[in-house]
Every structure is written in C-alpha cells, then in structure tokens.
Design an enzyme around this catalytic site. Sequence first.
Site, PDB file in Angstrom:
ATOM      1  N   ALA A   1     -17.465   7.382  20.616  1.00 60.11           N
ATOM      2  CA  ALA A   1     -18.383   7.126  21.735  1.00 60.11           C
ATOM      3  C   ALA A   1     -18.054   7.964  22.974  1.00 60.11           C
ATOM      4  O   ALA A   1     -18.941   8.229  23.790  1.00 60.11           O
ATOM      5  CB  ALA A   1     -18.356   5.637  22.081  1.00 60.11           C
TER       6      ALA A   1
ATOM      7  N   MET B   1     -13.602  18.821  18.748  1.00 63.23           N
ATOM      8  CA  MET B   1     -12.927  19.101  17.475  1.00 63.23           C
ATOM      9  C   MET B   1     -13.440  18.151  16.393  1.00 63.23           C
ATOM     10  O   MET B   1     -12.808  17.988  15.352  1.00 63.23           O
ATOM     11  CB  MET B   1     -11.411  18.976  17.625  1.00 63.23           C
ATOM     12  N   GLY B   2     -14.573  17.515  16.633  1.00 65.13           N
ATOM     13  CA  GLY B   2     -15.150  16.635  15.619  1.00 65.13           C
ATOM     14  C   GLY B   2     -14.485  15.280  15.574  1.00 65.13           C
ATOM     15  O   GLY B   2     -13.804  14.874  16.514  1.00 65.13           O
TER      16      GLY B   2
ATOM     17  N   SER C   1      -9.854  10.496  18.838  1.00 65.72           N
ATOM     18  CA  SER C   1      -9.975  10.685  17.388  1.00 65.72           C
ATOM     19  C   SER C   1      -8.695  10.276  16.671  1.00 65.72           C
ATOM     20  O   SER C   1      -8.713   9.960  15.482  1.00 65.72           O
ATOM     21  CB  SER C   1     -10.282  12.147  17.076  1.00 65.72           C
ATOM     22  N   ARG C   2      -7.570  10.302  17.386  1.00 65.65           N
ATOM     23  CA  ARG C   2      -6.282   9.996  16.747  1.00 65.65           C
ATOM     24  C   ARG C   2      -5.984   8.486  16.713  1.00 65.65           C
ATOM     25  O   ARG C   2      -5.039   8.072  16.041  1.00 65.65           O
ATOM     26  CB  ARG C   2      -5.144  10.730  17.434  1.00 65.65           C
TER      27      ARG C   2
ATOM     28  N   GLN D   1      -4.499  25.944  18.980  1.00 65.77           N
ATOM     29  CA  GLN D   1      -3.971  24.993  19.961  1.00 65.77           C
ATOM     30  C   GLN D   1      -3.040  23.957  19.336  1.00 65.77           C
ATOM     31  O   GLN D   1      -2.599  23.044  20.016  1.00 65.77           O
ATOM     32  CB  GLN D   1      -5.099  24.320  20.744  1.00 65.77           C
TER      33      GLN D   1
ATOM     34  N   HIS E   1     -17.086  11.213  22.953  1.00 68.23           N
ATOM     35  CA  HIS E   1     -17.796  12.481  22.757  1.00 68.23           C
ATOM     36  C   HIS E   1     -19.299  12.303  22.986  1.00 68.23           C
ATOM     37  O   HIS E   1     -19.953  13.156  23.590  1.00 68.23           O
ATOM     38  CB  HIS E   1     -17.605  12.972  21.315  1.00 68.23           C
TER      39      HIS E   1
ATOM     40  N   GLU F   1     -12.498  13.679  31.188  1.00 67.71           N
ATOM     41  CA  GLU F   1     -11.316  13.494  32.035  1.00 67.71           C
ATOM     42  C   GLU F   1     -10.141  12.942  31.235  1.00 67.71           C
ATOM     43  O   GLU F   1      -9.005  12.996  31.681  1.00 67.71           O
ATOM     44  CB  GLU F   1     -11.647  12.538  33.189  1.00 67.71           C
ATOM     45  N   LYS F   2     -10.433  12.389  30.068  1.00 70.41           N
ATOM     46  CA  LYS F   2      -9.381  11.888  29.173  1.00 70.41           C
ATOM     47  C   LYS F   2      -8.265  12.934  29.025  1.00 70.41           C
ATOM     48  O   LYS F   2      -7.090  12.604  29.015  1.00 70.41           O
ATOM     49  CB  LYS F   2     -10.012  11.558  27.822  1.00 70.41           C
TER      50      LYS F   2
HETATM   51  P1  AMP Z   1     -11.594  16.567  21.297  1.00 71.71           P
HETATM   52  O1  AMP Z   1     -12.565  16.488  20.161  1.00 71.71           O
HETATM   53  O2  AMP Z   1     -10.531  15.544  21.269  1.00 71.71           O
HETATM   54  O3  AMP Z   1     -11.107  17.980  21.525  1.00 71.71           O
HETATM   55  O4  AMP Z   1     -12.439  16.221  22.586  1.00 71.71           O
HETATM   56  C1  AMP Z   1     -13.618  16.920  22.911  1.00 71.71           C
HETATM   57  C2  AMP Z   1     -14.045  16.576  24.311  1.00 71.71           C
HETATM   58  O5  AMP Z   1     -14.285  15.179  24.394  1.00 71.71           O
HETATM   59  C3  AMP Z   1     -12.954  16.906  25.342  1.00 71.71           C
HETATM   60  O6  AMP Z   1     -13.579  17.394  26.517  1.00 71.71           O
HETATM   61  C4  AMP Z   1     -12.321  15.569  25.567  1.00 71.71           C
HETATM   62  O7  AMP Z   1     -11.713  15.449  26.833  1.00 71.71           O
HETATM   63  C5  AMP Z   1     -13.525  14.654  25.459  1.00 71.71           C
HETATM   64  N1  AMP Z   1     -13.100  13.291  25.153  1.00 71.71           N
HETATM   65  C6  AMP Z   1     -12.270  12.887  24.167  1.00 71.71           C
HETATM   66  N2  AMP Z   1     -12.066  11.563  24.232  1.00 71.71           N
HETATM   67  C7  AMP Z   1     -12.787  11.125  25.298  1.00 71.71           C
HETATM   68  C8  AMP Z   1     -12.981   9.843  25.910  1.00 71.71           C
HETATM   69  N3  AMP Z   1     -12.392   8.739  25.443  1.00 71.71           N
HETATM   70  N4  AMP Z   1     -13.785   9.773  26.999  1.00 71.71           N
HETATM   71  C9  AMP Z   1     -14.388  10.886  27.492  1.00 71.71           C
HETATM   72  N5  AMP Z   1     -14.243  12.109  26.968  1.00 71.71           N
HETATM   73  C10 AMP Z   1     -13.451  12.235  25.890  1.00 71.71           C
END
Ligand code: AMP
EC number: 6.3.2.1
Length: 276
Positions: A31, A26-27, A186-187, A61, A33, A148-149
């Site tokens: 690190a 989601m941008g 991101s939050r 979502q 991502h 896995e986060k």
């Molecule tokens: P998001 O942009 O938050 O939707 O995350 C995109 C992808 O990055 C998802 O598969 C998340 O699980 C992964 N992700 C987000 N934060 C982490 C992190 N700290 N470590 C590993 N993967 C992450």
Amino acid sequence: MRIARDLPTLRAEAARLGPLALVPTMGALHAGHLALVAAARREAAAMGGAVAASIFVNPLQFGPQEDLARYPRDEAGDLAALEAAGCDLAWLPGVEAMYPPGHGTAIEVAGPSEGWEGAARPGHFRGVATVCAKLFLQTGARVALFGEKDWQQLQVVRRMARDLDLPVRIIGYPTVREADGLAMSSRNRFLSGEERAKASALHAALQGVAQALAAGVPATAALAEMRSGLAAQGFAVDYLALVEPETLRETAALPGRLIAAARLGTVRLLDNIAAG
Ligand code: AMP
C-alpha cells in the site's frame, strides 16, 4: 496499462503519453507504493500527463552479502496492482537492458549519502543514484515520487537531481504504516509472527524520542535510553540518531529528523520521523 520491457518501447510509449510522473520501485508492491502511484496520478492530472512506475530490483544497490537473491518478486501481482491503481505505463527493464555488458559509469553523491545507510551498506547509494539517474533519463519523467520511508535515499536523490541539473522535480511522500505504526516494507513479510508483533516498537521508540526532545530532554540522553530500550526488546540497533533533515549530519538541534535502522532476526527495519 502499457508494459515496456525494452528502451525503444518505453520511449515510444512515453512520447505518446506526454509528461510523466514516475514512481520507481523494486516491486513486491504494497500500500505504500500504491499511495505513491495515487499521488503520481494527481501530479500527472495537474500537468496533463500520465503515470509511469518502474519495477527493477537493482543489483548495483545490493552488497555482496545482501539479500538480492531472496528479494521478493511478484511480477503478475505487481502489474495487476499497478493497473488497478491507475498506472498508465509499467517499465520493467531486465538487468541486461539496464546494465549492458561493459557498462562503466556510476554516480557518486557526496554529502547526504555519507553515514547511516551509506556506512552500513557501502556502495548502496552509488547504486541508487545511478539507477535513478538512468530511470529519469530513460523515461524523461518530469516528476518523480519517492517515499519518506527511505529518508536518506530521498535526500540523496534530491541532491543528485539538483547537482546534475536533471529536469525532474523530486517529490517526497509520507510513510504509509500498518495499523500498529510499523512502516510498510517489502521485507516485512520475512518477519516471524513473534518478530512482527515486536516490530512496531521501532516506530514507538522514534515517537518516544521525539516526545522527550519536545519536553526538553537532551538528544544524547533521549537517544541512549531508546537504544537500550530497543536492545532489551531484542532489536540489534544499527543506528538511532537525530540528524539535519537534508544533510543527514548528526545534530542536537531541532527541528531535525530522527532516523533508525535496527535488525530483528534477519530483517533490517528502517524508519524515521520529524522531530521538533
Ligand atoms: P522500494 O520498492 O522499496 O525500492 O520502494 C520504492 C519506493 O516506495 C521508494 O521511494 C520508497 O521510499 C517508497 N516506499 C516504500 N515503502 C513505503 C512506505 N511504507 N510508505 C511510503 N513510501 C514507501
């Protein structure tokens, strides 16, 4: 790096690049991502293909009371980071391209989507499953990497890919953390200085429970103690539980997955670790 903003461009680029390893995001990239993009590079090299990343803040979502409008966006920074990480193709669909007027199809995954995030955020996993299915079909990705986060999300996406016989291999990647253990997100930028200083206590609590379980303390006692410990530090704990890793059903047996969601101020933190 090529950039596609509409489906015909995406399909033409994908056909040119060969088998794709996809990182859906989601941008507001960090690190965590970029570690997924690096892992995707290795997958792409192994299959003689290329790396694609999508950036799409998926309105489906987010609940009506959630933070869609304030979700961080930084397209220029994200594109520079993806390019530097060796991404070959960025897929940036607009909301209209993803959900044309009149769209009426959604994917409901029973089982791992029930409870926890599914209970706290009704409709969330329907939105996640629907957008992921679309991203897989749009890109034709052969491999997709998830962190896995978001443990429950990873299990929901795996279940969906299996149930729908989608020709994509789902790979989970370990959580990337800050030096003090806080899972990157991101939050996290919305945490105040004081909240940020406390935030790593969530990961420490999970580790504390895992150690107690390994020492033979019953799960209910170990979890209750950590819940009250976190509450005493100012966390509003949504859940802290031991679950079966794939089904997300609550369990007292090891090996399991310790999952947690807790709010600090306005920021909802998620984390999980293996136990046993
Ligand atoms: P998001 O942009 O938050 O939707 O995350 C995109 C992808 O990055 C998802 O598969 C998340 O699980 C992964 N992700 C987000 N934060 C982490 C992190 N700290 N470590 C590993 N993967 C992450």
